[in-house]
Every structure is written in structure tokens, then in C-alpha cells.
Design a protein around this motif. Sequence first.
Motif, PDB file in Angstrom:
ATOM      1  N   LYS A   1      -3.693   1.446  -9.015  1.00  0.00           N
ATOM      2  CA  LYS A   1      -4.416   0.399  -8.273  1.00  0.00           C
ATOM      3  C   LYS A   1      -4.719  -0.793  -9.178  1.00  0.00           C
ATOM      4  CE  LYS A   1      -6.989   2.856  -4.705  1.00  0.00           C
ATOM      5  NZ  LYS A   1      -8.291   3.462  -4.425  1.00  0.00           N
ATOM      6  N   ALA A   2      -5.196  -0.502 -10.406  1.00  0.00           N
ATOM      7  CA  ALA A   2      -5.555  -1.587 -11.331  1.00  0.00           C
ATOM      8  C   ALA A   2      -4.334  -2.449 -11.625  1.00  0.00           C
ATOM      9  CB  ALA A   2      -6.126  -1.003 -12.621  1.00  0.00           C
ATOM     10  N   MET A   3      -3.202  -1.784 -11.865  1.00  0.00           N
ATOM     11  CA  MET A   3      -1.956  -2.500 -12.180  1.00  0.00           C
ATOM     12  C   MET A   3      -1.507  -3.339 -10.971  1.00  0.00           C
ATOM     13  SD  MET A   3      -0.019  -2.520 -14.865  1.00  0.00           S
ATOM     14  CE  MET A   3       1.646  -2.682 -15.478  1.00  0.00           C
ATOM     15  N   LEU A   4      -1.561  -2.736  -9.787  1.00  0.00           N
ATOM     16  CA  LEU A   4      -1.080  -3.456  -8.601  1.00  0.00           C
ATOM     17  C   LEU A   4      -2.007  -4.605  -8.207  1.00  0.00           C
ATOM     18  CD1 LEU A   4       1.022  -3.743  -6.350  1.00  0.00           C
ATOM     19  CD2 LEU A   4      -0.355  -2.189  -4.967  1.00  0.00           C
ATOM     20  N   TYR A   5      -3.302  -4.363  -8.163  1.00  0.00           N
ATOM     21  CA  TYR A   5      -4.217  -5.423  -7.708  1.00  0.00           C
ATOM     22  C   TYR A   5      -4.126  -6.650  -8.632  1.00  0.00           C
ATOM     23  CZ  TYR A   5      -6.451  -1.837  -4.726  1.00  0.00           C
ATOM     24  OH  TYR A   5      -6.707  -0.856  -3.813  1.00  0.00           O
ATOM     25  N   GLY A   6      -4.056  -6.421  -9.911  1.00  0.00           N
ATOM     26  CA  GLY A   6      -3.932  -7.544 -10.855  1.00  0.00           C
ATOM     27  C   GLY A   6      -2.618  -8.277 -10.665  1.00  0.00           C
ATOM     28  N   HIS A   7      -1.556  -7.498 -10.421  1.00  0.00           N
ATOM     29  CA  HIS A   7      -0.244  -8.136 -10.256  1.00  0.00           C
ATOM     30  C   HIS A   7      -0.091  -8.834  -8.907  1.00  0.00           C
ATOM     31  CE1 HIS A   7       0.832  -6.315 -14.024  1.00  0.00           C
ATOM     32  NE2 HIS A   7       1.895  -7.118 -14.026  1.00  0.00           N
ATOM     33  N   ILE A   8      -0.830  -8.369  -7.890  1.00  0.00           N
ATOM     34  CA  ILE A   8      -0.808  -9.114  -6.612  1.00  0.00           C
ATOM     35  C   ILE A   8      -1.385 -10.507  -6.888  1.00  0.00           C
ATOM     36  CG2 ILE A   8      -1.851  -9.300  -4.323  1.00  0.00           C
ATOM     37  CD1 ILE A   8      -1.712  -6.235  -4.114  1.00  0.00           C
ATOM     38  N   GLN A   9      -2.481 -10.532  -7.629  1.00  0.00           N
ATOM     39  CA  GLN A   9      -3.143 -11.807  -7.954  1.00  0.00           C
ATOM     40  C   GLN A   9      -2.198 -12.746  -8.719  1.00  0.00           C
ATOM     41  OE1 GLN A   9      -6.249 -13.136  -7.532  1.00  0.00           O
ATOM     42  NE2 GLN A   9      -5.901 -14.795  -8.978  1.00  0.00           N
ATOM     43  N   ILE A  10      -1.551 -12.220  -9.752  1.00  0.00           N
ATOM     44  CA  ILE A  10      -0.705 -13.104 -10.572  1.00  0.00           C
ATOM     45  C   ILE A  10       0.567 -13.484  -9.808  1.00  0.00           C
ATOM     46  CG2 ILE A  10       0.477 -11.271 -11.940  1.00  0.00           C
ATOM     47  CD1 ILE A  10      -0.747 -14.647 -13.285  1.00  0.00           C
ATOM     48  N   ALA A  11       1.116 -12.556  -9.011  1.00  0.00           N
ATOM     49  CA  ALA A  11       2.330 -12.875  -8.237  1.00  0.00           C
ATOM     50  C   ALA A  11       2.048 -14.023  -7.263  1.00  0.00           C
ATOM     51  CB  ALA A  11       2.815 -11.645  -7.474  1.00  0.00           C
ATOM     52  N   LYS A  40       0.851  -1.202   0.000  1.00  0.00           N
ATOM     53  CA  LYS A  40       0.000   0.000   0.000  1.00  0.00           C
ATOM     54  C   LYS A  40       0.888   1.254   0.000  1.00  0.00           C
ATOM     55  CE  LYS A  40      -3.744   2.624   0.761  1.00  0.00           C
ATOM     56  NZ  LYS A  40      -3.198   3.963   0.702  1.00  0.00           N
ATOM     57  N   GLU A  41       1.969   1.206   0.788  1.00  0.00           N
ATOM     58  CA  GLU A  41       2.896   2.345   0.834  1.00  0.00           C
ATOM     59  C   GLU A  41       3.553   2.543  -0.524  1.00  0.00           C
ATOM     60  OE1 GLU A  41       4.818   1.733   4.895  1.00  0.00           O
ATOM     61  OE2 GLU A  41       6.275   3.012   3.860  1.00  0.00           O
ATOM     62  N   ALA A  42       3.918   1.424  -1.170  1.00  0.00           N
ATOM     63  CA  ALA A  42       4.552   1.498  -2.493  1.00  0.00           C
ATOM     64  C   ALA A  42       3.577   2.073  -3.515  1.00  0.00           C
ATOM     65  CB  ALA A  42       5.038   0.107  -2.915  1.00  0.00           C
ATOM     66  N   LEU A  43       2.305   1.704  -3.384  1.00  0.00           N
ATOM     67  CA  LEU A  43       1.271   2.233  -4.294  1.00  0.00           C
ATOM     68  C   LEU A  43       1.184   3.763  -4.131  1.00  0.00           C
ATOM     69  CD1 LEU A  43      -1.340   1.672  -6.119  1.00  0.00           C
ATOM     70  CD2 LEU A  43      -2.586   1.733  -3.967  1.00  0.00           C
ATOM     71  N   ASP A  44       1.090   4.223  -2.879  1.00  0.00           N
ATOM     72  CA  ASP A  44       0.987   5.671  -2.612  1.00  0.00           C
ATOM     73  C   ASP A  44       2.217   6.416  -3.137  1.00  0.00           C
ATOM     74  OD1 ASP A  44      -1.394   5.136  -1.352  1.00  0.00           O
ATOM     75  OD2 ASP A  44      -0.581   5.235   0.680  1.00  0.00           O
ATOM     76  N   GLU A  45       3.374   5.804  -2.962  1.00  0.00           N
ATOM     77  CA  GLU A  45       4.626   6.434  -3.400  1.00  0.00           C
ATOM     78  C   GLU A  45       4.681   6.513  -4.929  1.00  0.00           C
ATOM     79  OE1 GLU A  45       6.176   7.630  -0.928  1.00  0.00           O
ATOM     80  OE2 GLU A  45       7.937   8.417  -1.970  1.00  0.00           O
ATOM     81  N   THR A  46       4.183   5.470  -5.598  1.00  0.00           N
ATOM     82  CA  THR A  46       4.172   5.466  -7.067  1.00  0.00           C
ATOM     83  C   THR A  46       3.318   6.627  -7.582  1.00  0.00           C
ATOM     84  OG1 THR A  46       4.317   3.066  -7.033  1.00  0.00           O
ATOM     85  CG2 THR A  46       3.628   4.036  -9.108  1.00  0.00           C
ATOM     86  N   VAL A  47       2.138   6.770  -6.973  1.00  0.00           N
ATOM     87  CA  VAL A  47       1.215   7.834  -7.413  1.00  0.00           C
ATOM     88  C   VAL A  47       1.853   9.198  -7.163  1.00  0.00           C
ATOM     89  CG1 VAL A  47      -1.047   8.886  -6.928  1.00  0.00           C
ATOM     90  CG2 VAL A  47      -0.825   6.390  -7.050  1.00  0.00           C
TER      91      VAL A  47
END
Length: 283
Positions: free
Chosen positions: A218-228, A200-207
Motif C-alpha cells: 500500500k505504501a509503495m502504491l499510494y506514493g507512486h499514484i501521487q507521483i505518477a 486496487k485489484e493489482a495491489l491485492d494480486e501483488t500481495v
Amino acid sequence: MSAELKTITVIGAGGKMGMRISANLQKSAYQVFYCENSPTAQQQVAEKGRELSDARSVIPLSDAVILAVPDIVLGKVSETVVPQMKAGAVLLTLDPAAAWANLIARRDDIEYAVAHPCHPSVFLQRYTKEEHEDAFGGIAAAQHVVASCENEAYKAALSGLIGCMYGPVEQVHWVTIKQLAFLEPTLVETVACMLGVFMKEALDETVKRSGVPEEAAKAMLYGHIQIALAVAFRATNPFSDACTIAMEYGREKIIKPDWKVIFEEQELDKIIARMLKIDSIRR
Ligand SMILES: NC(=O)c1ccc[n+]([C@@H]2O[C@H](COP(=O)([O-])OP(=O)(O)OC[C@H]3O[C@@H](n4cnc5c(N)ncnc54)[C@H](O)[C@@H]3O)[C@@H](O)[C@H]2O)c1
């Protein structure tokens, strides 16, 4: 001879866990007594149609006493509760920390158990809206529970009680207190919950740093959490060569080389003492 558990007391019935497990116990065939100290929490219990009982009157009648109180007061609360329990009854706590730290009052003629919910798996097949919405478990989505009890004769009855409190439950796994403590806090709080917040911190920092619209990030991260998770735990397909290089870089920059010390007993003692706000673990 296997034990029977029919009469149950919940101490801390108006707290977060107390309310959750009481909701399931209330629908069951168990005779349940609800005890709660705080006036606000007492009101919550009463609003759900659960009658409050005086702990001193009901503890001696109970086959199992569930301590759903904060870990930092478990020692003190157990000192009052344990002497009032009937011989052969079970004291059930919901987290291994206080038991591992030897803070729970002991008696030779009662049994001790700990049962911690696993929460519904990220890989669980969910079909209904209720199952999708049940992130914590205990309502509609099936979960497993990890539990500890030294007396084999109590495990069948405890599995029934645990299955009811945390239901729907698919399986109860029996381990030692120490193993349960390495699961929680070490594996799931020190590692998994920390990584969840870290992402979540990494997401905020990216934005903030790149100016990417938050929805895109968010779309990129949530999908990649699933595939990871699917690739790492289920080997659904391999990570790409470039991804493997980026992962190696991430490890070098982010993870300390000696991070596996968290699985040593003295580190377990340190984290549990810190959580319980005590200087050190009594052995
Ligand atoms: N909250 C979670 O997500 C979670 C998950 C798994 C396990 N647990 C475990 O469940 C246990 C309870 O945690 P919680 O988060 O529900 O705590 P909480 O603070 O939400 O609730 C504790 C309740 O106990 C009551 N209480 C305290 N002392 C009491 C006493 N002597 N008699 C009667 N009531 C008393 C408080 O008034 C409060 O309502 C802990 O062992 C915790 O580690 C919690």
C-alpha cells in the motif's frame, strides 16, 4: 432578461445526492421543498429537520425542480413532474445520461439543465481537517461543477443554485449535454474509476502472489499514484528511462490498441443505454 430562481423543489430528497444537496440548500436563502417517496428515506429527511412536502402541491410553485432520483427512473418521474411545472421554470437533473438518451419528458415552455459535480481535485491545496476529509465535495473542500443549459439567460441564476447545492464551488463550466456525457461516464467512470478499481485489484494480486506485506504494498502504491499523477498531469519531473520501458510494457500487455473508440458517439450511446438498462438510445 436573466432568470431568477428563488423557490426550489428537491425530488428524491432522502437519497444520496438528495441528502447532500439538501444539507447545503437548507442553510441558504432559497425557499426549498423536500419531496421523497420511500418511508426510510423520508425518515432521514425529517431527522435533519427538513419538512417533507407533497410534490403535487409544491412543483407548480417552484422556479427550479431538482430530480435527485436514480437515472433509470428519471424518464418516468419526469413524465409526472414536467406537466405540473410552471412556465419558465427549470428542470435540473444531476447526470447527463437520461438527457442524452432523450428520456426526459419535454415541454417547450420550461428550461432544462444538468449539473454534475467534479469532486475536489487530487491537486487541491487542502488546509483543514474538514477539507482533507471531504473526498466527495459539497462540505468543505472546493470543487468545480460541469453543467449544461441551452438558455444563456438562465446560466447566472443556475450558477448560483449549483454553487449552493454543491458548495464550496470554485467554478461552473458550461458545456453541451454531449460534452458532459463524454466527461461522465466516458472520461471519469469508464476510464478513471475503472483504473482506480484496477489499481486496487493489482495491489491485492501483488500481495497474494509475492507475499509482500500489505502495508508495504500500500505504501509503495499510494506514493507512486501521487507521483505518477504529478508527472503525467503536471510534468513535475520526467519518468525515468527504465520506468518508461516498464510503462510501454504495461500498455502492450494491458491496453487494447483501439481503446480510443470509447470517444465515438456510437460507443457513448452503447454505454449510456447499458447504464440506463434500455435497449438503445432514442434519437
Ligand atoms: N450518488 C452519486 O455519487 C452521484 C454523483 C453525481 C450525480 N449523481 C446523480 O444523482 C441522481 C440521484 O442519484 P443518487 O445516487 O442520489 O440516487 P439514490 O438511489 O441514492 O436516491 C434516489 C432517491 O430518490 C427517491 N425517489 C425515487 N423516485 C422518487 C419519486 N418519484 N419521488 C420522490 N422520491 C423518489 C428514492 O426513494 C431515493 O431516496 C442520479 O441522476 C445520479 O446519476 C449521483
